[in-house]
Enzyme design. Structure first.
Site, PDB file in Angstrom:
ATOM      1  CD  GLU A 214     -11.609  37.996 -42.904  1.00  0.00           C
ATOM      2  OE1 GLU A 214     -12.132  38.449 -41.866  1.00  0.00           O
ATOM      3  OE2 GLU A 214     -12.214  37.214 -43.667  1.00  0.00           O
TER       4      GLU A 214
ATOM      5  CB  THR B 141     -22.956  27.883 -40.745  1.00  0.00           C
ATOM      6  OG1 THR B 141     -21.604  28.307 -40.635  1.00  0.00           O
ATOM      7  CG2 THR B 141     -23.621  28.585 -41.910  1.00  0.00           C
TER       8      THR B 141
HETATM    9  C1  DMJ Z   1     -21.596  34.123 -41.257  1.00  0.00           C
HETATM   10  O1  DMJ Z   1     -22.482  34.521 -42.237  1.00  0.00           O
HETATM   11  C2  DMJ Z   1     -21.589  32.633 -41.134  1.00  0.00           C
HETATM   12  O2  DMJ Z   1     -20.982  32.284 -39.952  1.00  0.00           O
HETATM   13  C3  DMJ Z   1     -20.879  31.965 -42.253  1.00  0.00           C
HETATM   14  O3  DMJ Z   1     -20.811  30.581 -42.117  1.00  0.00           O
HETATM   15  C4  DMJ Z   1     -19.489  32.499 -42.303  1.00  0.00           C
HETATM   16  N1  DMJ Z   1     -19.417  33.899 -42.328  1.00  0.00           N
HETATM   17  C5  DMJ Z   1     -20.261  34.725 -41.540  1.00  0.00           C
HETATM   18  C6  DMJ Z   1     -19.613  35.265 -40.314  1.00  0.00           C
HETATM   19  O4  DMJ Z   1     -18.290  35.495 -40.368  1.00  0.00           O
END
Ligand code: DMJ
EC number: 3.2.1.113
Length: 742
Positions: A611, A722
């Site tokens: 992480e 994202t």
């Molecule tokens: C996802 O939900 C998206 O990429 C978000 O922007 C960040 N975290 C998670 C994946 O790790």
């Protein structure tokens, strides 16, 4: 119950906020592992103490039956609701406010301020009474905040509640709140938005807490004073106005959803699923599709209709991030199913959405998470398939999220009850702030919502966020992670390209690209920010690895999160728009970040990344803290490989991606699907028992694209949100949808 105020009608702003604050305190109990009943359904009345109706013993405590409840507790996990008559000094004042007719403190303040105690209106308060009332109220607020913020590492406790899903499956050490603890994130697939406990100086932390208490206290006092100074008629008028506003909003929502303009859907570009010419690549791609099938089939078998799957327990997993909305995996997986040609599964998913996807949920959701996964997933499904149901649902959900923007600055709340429209921020966020990566990651979806609904309201909301940001002075040109939606000012000066900051930068770049490069404001904001990041955050280790550190009030923490690894792809994608002299530089920067992140995988036993990894204490790209060693099927490293592959065609990115496939198969695949891991450095797998919805939306999609030809979802036509949901570039000449004039 007549002595309770109803927060959901939005009638008593000051009092209701007190309910919400106190509710945060009540959440603290859960962090310590106590089980609480589900959160207070928003339509239920809320006592001043903010305790859930279910948490309150029903017997009357004041002579006339008015209930008086206070929060008490001095140690983590020892929050209790107790009658105010029980012992506190302030309790001795309380009978003053409990009328024989039933007005306890809840009634005295809640009803009294808003309409009068039973049998007497606020006009019945004499000046001295008002003064005492004010004193009691401020003492109460101080007590609440003092308790919340003075609890040892209470922010952890509070945040733990929000993300904690399965304590039994987490190692004890990871549950302990403390610097760097992010096990809660692992349990819920928490995204880029939590900040680790500041590892720094305790005196500074105390000072910080005090400032927060002071600020909250002053605000509460101000609001209470304002309300007290009003004449009863004024208060009545405020209530009426608020009611009218809510009614108008509801009407507007109905109109918006019910009256979508007709559109001509133009066939999407680059969605034919052609087989790669190279047999070895074809085989690899087929393997990734088989992985998707394994993840999907097991979700369907054991958790259909629920948010996520627990692949070890073989049952559903529900995350508080989505409130009571269901089906996160179904919506998140739609476009991956589509591009992999899994037509039957796509149809099953569509059918479920038609029949079951309901947003009228009486629970708080994370606005950011719901936006990126649900709105993003629905929008992509619409643009890929042209199925009207997805457009309708996306707009319906977008409308449900609009009340989150009802703040003095227009910077949205992090959390929203989609039924009542009441918002608030994470209790752990600095000074009641909203989070940069959360309010900064709405732009792409909201621009598309305006486009598909023919209504500019969505675009206006996100453009206003820009306006607020552009007015603010940035420390060293950097964007702090915290911004207070009431004052419109920055909170703590912490800066991160990982958790809490990340996708804000991503969306600046992508807003420019998605606008067909016409949104020059976004472009400028992006390149200015990247320049400041390079100067202040990007460093090279003695072993030659480039990394992105975190900035805390001018001091660097030499740590990089898995989440930060997305930035390799971002820098490379942005190279195209950079001044000519810098284009190559940004491509190389992307490649360097990709290499560092690959090293973070390569230096573990499982060949999957932790992480967070550090560059201090003699280590490079290695997690040194137990609570940073987990892997929850996150996509960011593979995401960067995907962009680097598409932009350079250097075969090493396919090699690295394939290493990740093998590692996932060796360590995360189980009979019931795919699971995250507790410790990637350990020889034996210890599972977190969650198959995150983003594994299907992102990790598997990016892998599939790496082993596909570039003409599947070409970057010239599609922008990935994202959560890896593709959204078409909005070109003036040929928009993917022609909105017909009414
Ligand atoms: C996802 O939900 C998206 O990429 C978000 O922007 C960040 N975290 C998670 C994946 O790790």
């Amino acid at each position: 119950m007549e002595n309770l105020t109803n927060c959901d009608e939005g009638l008593q702003p000051a009092v209701c906020r007190a309910c919400l604050w106190a509710r945060g305190a009540a959440w603290g109990r859960r962090a310590a592992g106590e089980s609480l009943p589900p959160r207070r359904p928003a339509a239920q009345p809320c006592a001043l103490g903010g305790l859930d109706a279910q948490q309150r013993a029903p017997q009357p405590l004041t002579p006339g039956g008015g209930e008086v409840w206070l929060l008490s507790g001095s140690a983590p996990g020892h929050w209790t609701a107790r009658p105010a008559t029980a012992a506190m000094p302030v309790g001795s004042l309380l009978p003053l406010f409990s009328s024989p007719g039933g007005g306890g403190l809840g009634g005295g303040l809640g009803v009294g301020l808003g309409g009068g105690r039973k049998g007497s209106g606020p006009a019945a308060f004499r000046l001295t009474e008002k003064f005492v009332l004010l004193l009691v109220f401020s003492a109460f607020i101080t007590l609440c905040f003092g308790a919340i913020f003075f609890l040892p590492d209470s922010s952890k406790l509070l945040s733990g509640v929000l993300f904690h899903s399965n304590p039994a499956l987490q190692p004890a050490a990871e549950h302990k709140p403390g610097p760097g603890a992010r096990a809660e994130d692992a349990a819920e697939g928490r995204v880029r938005h939590r900040e680790e406990g500041a590892p720094g100086d305790p005196a500074a932390a105390l000072e910080d807490n005090l400032a927060r208490i002071r600020e909250n206290h002053e605000r509460a006092l101000r609001e209470a004073k304002e309300t007290l100074q009003k004449l009863p008629e004024e208060i009545q008028r405020d209530i009426l106005l608020e009611k009218v506003k809510v009614a108008q909003d509801q009407l507007r929502d109905k109109v918006l959803v019910g009256d979508l303009p007709e559109v001509d859907f133009l066939p999407p570009i680059g969605v034919e699923n052609r087989e790669p010419a190279d047999a070895a690549i074809r085989e690899k791609r087929a393997k990734i599709k088989e992985m998707m099938n394994h993840a999907w089939t097991n979700y369907k078998r054991y958790a259909w209709g629920l948010n996520e799957l627990k692949p070890i327990s073989k049952e559903g997993h529900s995350s508080s991030l989505f409130g009571n909305i269901k089906g996160a995996t179904i919506v998140d997986a739609l476009d991956t199913l589509f591009i992999m040609g899994m037509k039957t599964e796509f149809q099953e998913a569509k059918l479920w959405i038609e029949k079951n996807l309901d947003f009228n949920v009486n629970a708080e959701v994370s606005v950011f998470e719901v936006n990126i996964r649900f709105v993003g997933g629905l929008l992509s499904a619409y643009y890929l398939s042209g199925e009207e149901i997805f457009r309708k649902k996306a707009v319906e959900l977008g409308v449900k999220l609009l009340p989150a923007f009802r703040t003095p600055s227009g910077i949205p709340w992090a959390l929203l009850n989609m039924k009542s429209g009441i918002g608030q921020n994470w209790p752990w966020a600095s000074g009641g702030s909203s989070i940069l990566a959360e309010f900064g990651t709405l732009h792409l979806e909201f621009m598309h919502l305006s486009h598909l609904s023919g209504n500019s309201i969505f675009a206006k909301k996100v453009m206003n966020i820009r306006t607020v940001l552009n007015k603010l002075k940035k420390p060293e040109g950097l964007y702090p992670n915290y911004l207070n939606p009431s004052s419109g000012q920055w909170g703590q000066h912490h800066v991160s390209v990982g958790g809490l900051g990340d996708s804000f930068y991503e969306y600046l770049l992508k807003a420019w690209l998605m606008s067909d490069k016409t949104d020059l404001e976004a472009k400028k904001m992006y390149f200015d920010a990247v320049q400041a990041i390079e100067t202040h955050l990007i460093r090279k280790s003695s072993g030659g690895l480039t990394y992105i550190a975190e900035w805390k009030g001018g001091l660097l923490e030499h740590k990089m999160g898995h989440l930060t690894c997305f930035a390799g792809g971002m820098f490379a994608l942005g190279a195209d728009g950079a001044p000519e002299a810098l284009a190559q530089h940004y491509l190389e920067l992307g490649a360097e970040i990709a290499r560092t992140c690959h090293e973070s995988y390569n230096r573990t036993f499982m060949k999957l990344g932790p992480e967070a990894f550090r560059f201090d204490g003699g280590v490079e790209a290695i997690a040194t803290r137990q609570n940073e060693k987990y892997y929850i099927l996150r996509p960011e490293v593979i995401e960067t490989y995907m962009y680097m592959w598409r932009l350079t065609h250097d075969p090493k990115y396919r090699t690295w991606a394939w290493e990740a496939v093998e590692a996932l198969e060796n360590h995360c695949r189980v009979n019931g699907g795919y699971s995250g891991l507790q410790d990637v450095y350990f020889v034996n797998e210890s599972y977190d028992d969650v198959q995150q919805s983003f594994f299907l939306a992102e990790t598997l999609k990016y892998l599939y694209l790496i082993f596909s030809d570039d003409d599947l979802l070409p970057l010239e036509h599609w922008i990935f949100n994202t959560e890896a949901h593709p959204l078409p570039i909005l070109r003036e000449d040929k928009k993917p949808v022609e909105v017909k004039e009414k």
